[in-house]
Design a protein around this motif. Structure first.
Motif, short mmCIF file in Angstrom:
data_model
loop_
_atom_site.label_atom_id
_atom_site.label_comp_id
_atom_site.label_asym_id
_atom_site.label_seq_id
_atom_site.Cartn_x
_atom_site.Cartn_y
_atom_site.Cartn_z
N SER A 33 0.86 -1.19 0.00
CA SER A 33 0.00 0.00 0.00
C SER A 33 0.89 1.23 0.00
O SER A 33 1.98 1.22 0.57
N LEU A 34 0.41 2.26 -0.64
CA LEU A 34 1.19 3.49 -0.75
C LEU A 34 0.32 4.67 -0.32
O LEU A 34 -0.73 4.90 -0.90
N CYS A 35 0.76 5.36 0.70
CA CYS A 35 0.08 6.58 1.14
C CYS A 35 0.90 7.75 0.61
O CYS A 35 2.07 7.88 0.93
N ILE A 36 0.27 8.58 -0.18
CA ILE A 36 0.99 9.67 -0.84
C ILE A 36 0.70 10.98 -0.12
O ILE A 36 -0.45 11.33 0.11
N THR A 37 1.75 11.67 0.23
CA THR A 37 1.66 12.99 0.84
C THR A 37 2.38 13.97 -0.07
O THR A 37 3.47 13.68 -0.57
N THR A 38 1.77 15.11 -0.28
CA THR A 38 2.42 16.13 -1.11
C THR A 38 2.51 17.43 -0.35
O THR A 38 1.79 17.65 0.62
#
Length: 67
Positions: A33-38
């Motif tokens: 799983s990949l949690c993306i934060t920008t």
């Protein structure tokens, strides 16, 4: 950002070890799983678009090294 050693450019013994360990873990991984934060410049949203890190990662590194 993706470490350069994971992109096939391991130069130091530490980078070689990181790549080896990462490859070992990824071979055993069955689900990821990949949690993306920008980063967003909320005070001036027009400055959010030219952040080069976002374009480098999402445009190339994410597909090439993670997906």
């Amino acid at each position: 950002m993706t470490p350069k050693s994971l992109m096939g450019k391991a130069d130091t013994p530490q980078e070689v070890e990181l790549k080896k360990n990462f490859d070992t873990v990824m071979k055993r991984t069955t689900q990821l799983s990949l949690c993306i934060t920008t980063e967003d410049a909320f005070a001036s949203p027009e400055n959010t678009l030219p952040l080069p890190e976002l374009h480098d990662f999402f445009g190339y590194e994410l597909n090439e090294y993670w997906l």
